[in-house]
Design a protein around this motif. Structure first.
Motif, PDB file in Angstrom:
ATOM      1  N   GLU A  69     -28.475   9.137   4.862  1.00  0.00           N
ATOM      2  CA  GLU A  69     -27.631   8.147   4.178  1.00  0.00           C
ATOM      3  C   GLU A  69     -27.840   6.773   4.788  1.00  0.00           C
ATOM      4  OE1 GLU A  69     -23.430   8.139   4.583  1.00  0.00           O
ATOM      5  OE2 GLU A  69     -23.464   8.490   6.732  1.00  0.00           O
TER       6      GLU A  69
ATOM      7  N   GLN B 253     -22.533  15.220  18.669  1.00  0.00           N
ATOM      8  CA  GLN B 253     -21.493  15.094  17.645  1.00  0.00           C
ATOM      9  C   GLN B 253     -20.564  16.293  17.698  1.00  0.00           C
ATOM     10  OE1 GLN B 253     -23.398  14.992  13.817  1.00  0.00           O
ATOM     11  NE2 GLN B 253     -24.484  13.085  14.227  1.00  0.00           N
TER      12      GLN B 253
ATOM     13  N   GLY C 103     -18.057  12.263   8.007  1.00  0.00           N
ATOM     14  CA  GLY C 103     -18.143  13.684   8.345  1.00  0.00           C
ATOM     15  C   GLY C 103     -17.321  14.572   7.411  1.00  0.00           C
TER      16      GLY C 103
ATOM     17  N   HIS D 194     -30.056  13.359  15.302  1.00  0.00           N
ATOM     18  CA  HIS D 194     -29.637  12.277  14.408  1.00  0.00           C
ATOM     19  C   HIS D 194     -30.237  10.990  14.974  1.00  0.00           C
ATOM     20  CE1 HIS D 194     -26.545   9.966  11.958  1.00  0.00           C
ATOM     21  NE2 HIS D 194     -27.032   9.045  12.773  1.00  0.00           N
TER      22      HIS D 194
ATOM     23  N   LYS E 229     -22.771  18.913  -0.079  1.00  0.00           N
ATOM     24  CA  LYS E 229     -22.253  17.583   0.286  1.00  0.00           C
ATOM     25  C   LYS E 229     -21.611  16.903  -0.917  1.00  0.00           C
ATOM     26  CE  LYS E 229     -25.283  16.055   4.031  1.00  0.00           C
ATOM     27  NZ  LYS E 229     -26.126  14.923   4.459  1.00  0.00           N
TER      28      LYS E 229
ATOM     29  N   LYS F 136     -30.944  21.225   2.349  1.00  0.00           N
ATOM     30  CA  LYS F 136     -31.268  22.282   3.305  1.00  0.00           C
ATOM     31  C   LYS F 136     -30.510  21.961   4.588  1.00  0.00           C
ATOM     32  CE  LYS F 136     -34.875  24.993   5.384  1.00  0.00           C
ATOM     33  NZ  LYS F 136     -34.049  26.196   5.144  1.00  0.00           N
TER      34      LYS F 136
HETATM   35  P1  ADP Z   1     -21.190  11.238   6.666  1.00  0.00           P
HETATM   36  O1  ADP Z   1     -21.416  10.178   5.652  1.00  0.00           O
HETATM   37  O2  ADP Z   1     -19.971  12.064   6.383  1.00  0.00           O
HETATM   38  O3  ADP Z   1     -21.264  10.748   8.068  1.00  0.00           O
HETATM   39  P2  ADP Z   1     -23.948  12.232   6.855  1.00  0.00           P
HETATM   40  O4  ADP Z   1     -24.748  12.593   5.676  1.00  0.00           O
HETATM   41  O5  ADP Z   1     -24.246  10.944   7.526  1.00  0.00           O
HETATM   42  O6  ADP Z   1     -22.394  12.288   6.456  1.00  0.00           O
HETATM   43  O7  ADP Z   1     -24.046  13.370   7.933  1.00  0.00           O
HETATM   44  C1  ADP Z   1     -23.250  13.386   9.093  1.00  0.00           C
HETATM   45  C2  ADP Z   1     -23.796  14.406  10.075  1.00  0.00           C
HETATM   46  O8  ADP Z   1     -23.823  15.702   9.469  1.00  0.00           O
HETATM   47  C3  ADP Z   1     -25.224  14.157  10.513  1.00  0.00           C
HETATM   48  O9  ADP Z   1     -25.316  13.264  11.577  1.00  0.00           O
HETATM   49  C4  ADP Z   1     -25.649  15.555  10.914  1.00  0.00           C
HETATM   50  O10 ADP Z   1     -25.152  15.895  12.181  1.00  0.00           O
HETATM   51  C5  ADP Z   1     -24.957  16.433   9.895  1.00  0.00           C
HETATM   52  N1  ADP Z   1     -25.834  16.709   8.745  1.00  0.00           N
HETATM   53  C6  ADP Z   1     -25.967  15.960   7.622  1.00  0.00           C
HETATM   54  N2  ADP Z   1     -26.887  16.484   6.799  1.00  0.00           N
HETATM   55  C7  ADP Z   1     -27.356  17.597   7.399  1.00  0.00           C
HETATM   56  C8  ADP Z   1     -28.331  18.597   7.058  1.00  0.00           C
HETATM   57  N3  ADP Z   1     -28.992  18.557   5.902  1.00  0.00           N
HETATM   58  N4  ADP Z   1     -28.550  19.606   7.947  1.00  0.00           N
HETATM   59  C9  ADP Z   1     -27.870  19.667   9.115  1.00  0.00           C
HETATM   60  N5  ADP Z   1     -26.936  18.770   9.483  1.00  0.00           N
HETATM   61  C10 ADP Z   1     -26.680  17.745   8.652  1.00  0.00           C
END
Ligand code: ADP
Length: 450
Positions: free
Chosen positions: A287, A232, A165, A208, A158, A201
């Motif tokens: 987040e 999503q 996303g 969510h 990330k 992980k």
């Molecule tokens: P953004 O700020 O781009 O929206 P997020 O951290 O909120 O990023 O994550 C967006 C989506 O990505 C989450 O709702 C979930 O579906 C997926 N996601 C994020 N972190 C994980 C993870 N560790 N494992 C699996 N899916 C994840």
């Protein structure tokens, strides 16, 4: 209270803020690009100012033009909506330097949560469990590999500055991780001007679940329950609902109180959303969004609390007039994000709406800024509107949603309405039995073709 609010946004959220201004008796100023001269928020505001050409960087993100618009109109506060400048701490500071109020959190909190590595650290410090992953940023590929082995593949790379996303990539094995780190670093630098990366992980089947909060900036903070945003596509929410079908009251009250306590400790100001993944009975912080969210109506429908109105009140130094105990949850609400996109390929479909008939009836709310004859410009996001349905139970809500979707007419452009008409008839969706990867599976399995 403020005398005049400038709304630094467009589309349905500009209209949403405008409605709150009208109810509070506050004069409103719309701003618009040359592509949005005919937009509904411009028509309904008390005053409007053109702030530049179509490209967002020259108009809705153009800080000097927004400051000039405040000066010309005498606006004493700015509501940023979501997206655009809503999570730009520097913008909030610049407004303050010009004696204009920013309707949002303190700049320090925007900055803190805008850096997702710092946000993870803060969450841990405040007693919120985080997804297993790196302590801070990744300093070398070697460190990433050994951490990934310790966490177990797959892992998610990330970007610290990521959002919407973007800036996330899965790696299933070590070689792939090396390649992924290089591309993710380059992409993060290009997209966000910051190439800091971290590792989490990759959870296999979480939901969510996010908690809505409201704080007065002086240590009073409450939570307004949760929303489940597991449906999503490409990490982007398309369907949100509250309450979460998978939680019982003990679990939801516990996480709600953990988050509210954290917000009291931060002395958080305004509305915000703390996002978690929920798997096997455990919550993991991912987040915090320091702004009003697209899906806020779900919470409004089940709590009967106007979040934008409260956001404006606390930004003006006022207080919210209810305590945690006064917040009552009533029934169930579901929101569908209707986009101007082909429902199978998701290719954007801007253009002229030649017929428009929104649904109505008990428990049905449509938040949209489009109208019959309106042309959706190609320059901005493809959200046409949000259909929000409320019912005493989830079953009643689904019944109304099905009916409302069938009633909704938007002709002349392609929309994602057919996707929702299919989803509302799917057994897993009806049962509330899904996780964040469910929709991708449905689409990949030809769910929209059969
Ligand atoms: P953004 O700020 O781009 O929206 P997020 O951290 O909120 O990023 O994550 C967006 C989506 O990505 C989450 O709702 C979930 O579906 C997926 N996601 C994020 N972190 C994980 C993870 N560790 N494992 C699996 N899916 C994840």
């Amino acid at each position: 209270m403020f005398d005049k609010i400038l709304i630094a946004n467009r589309g349905e959220i500009a209209l949403r803020v405008l409605r709150a201004c009208k109810e509070l008796g506050i004069a409103s100023v719309a701003v618009h690009s040359t592509a949005d001269e005919d937009a509904m928020h411009v028509r309904l505001a008390d005053e409007s100012v053109c702030i530049g050409p179509p490209a967002a960087r020259d108009s809705y993100l153009n800080v000097p033009a927004l400051l000039a618009a405040c000066e010309i109109t005498g606006a004493d506060a700015v509501h940023p909506g979501y997206g655009f400048l809503s999570e730009n701490a520097r913008f909030a500071e610049i407004l303050a330097e010009h004696d204009i109020h920013f309707i949002g959190p303190k700049p320090a909190h925007i900055r803190l949560m805008g850096d997702k590595i710092e946000a993870r650290r803060t969450a841990e410090r405040l007693g919120m469990p985080v997804v297993p992953g790196s302590d801070g940023g990744l300093s070398s590929d070697r460190e990433a590999i050994s951490l990934a082995h310790a966490l177990g593949f797959p892992v998610l790379v990330k970007a610290a500055a990521g959002g919407g996303g973007r800036g996330m990539k899965v790696a299933y094995e070590p070689d792939e991780l090396i390649a992924t780190l290089a591309t993710a670093r380059a992409e993060a630098k290009a997209a966000f001007g910051d190439d800091a990366l971290y590792l989490e992980k990759y959870l296999a089947h979480p939901r969510h679940v996010e908690i809505q909060v409201l704080g007065d900036g002086h240590g009073r903070a409450i939570h307004l329950g949760e929303r489940d945003c597991s449906l999503q596509r490409r990490y982007q929410k398309i369907w949100e609902e509250g309450r979460c079908p998978a939680l019982n009251d003990a679990a939801r009250n516990a996480i709600g109180e953990t988050v509210a306590k954290a917000m009291r400790e931060l002395e958080y100001l305004g509305v915000g959303t703390v996002e978690f993944l929920y798997e096997d009975g455990k919550f993991y912080f991912i987040e915090m969004n320091t702004r009003i969210q697209v899906e806020h109506p779900v919470t409004e429908m089940i709590t009967d609390i106007d979040l934008v109105l409260e956001q404006i009140r606390v930004a003006a130094g006022g207080d919210f007039e209810f305590s945690q105990r006064d917040v009552k949850f009533n029934g169930h609400a579901i929101e569908c994000r209707i986009n101007a996109e082909n429902p199978v390929s998701f290719r954007p479909s801007p253009g002229k709406i030649v017929h428009y008939h929104p649904p109505g009836g008990l428990g049905v709310r449509v938040d949209s800024a489009v109208y019959h004859g309106y042309s959706i410009p190609p320059y901005y996001d493809s959200l046409v509107g949000k259909l929000i349905v409320h019912g005493k139970t989830r079953g009643e809500c689904l019944m109304r949603l099905k009916r409302a979707l069938d009633e909704f007419v938007i002709d002349g452009i392609e929309t994602t309405l057919p996707l929702f008409r299919a989803l509302v008839r799917e057994k897993d969706v009806i049962d509330g039995d899904f996780h964040i990867h469910w929709l991708e599976g449905f689409l990949a399995g030809g769910g929209m073709n059969g």
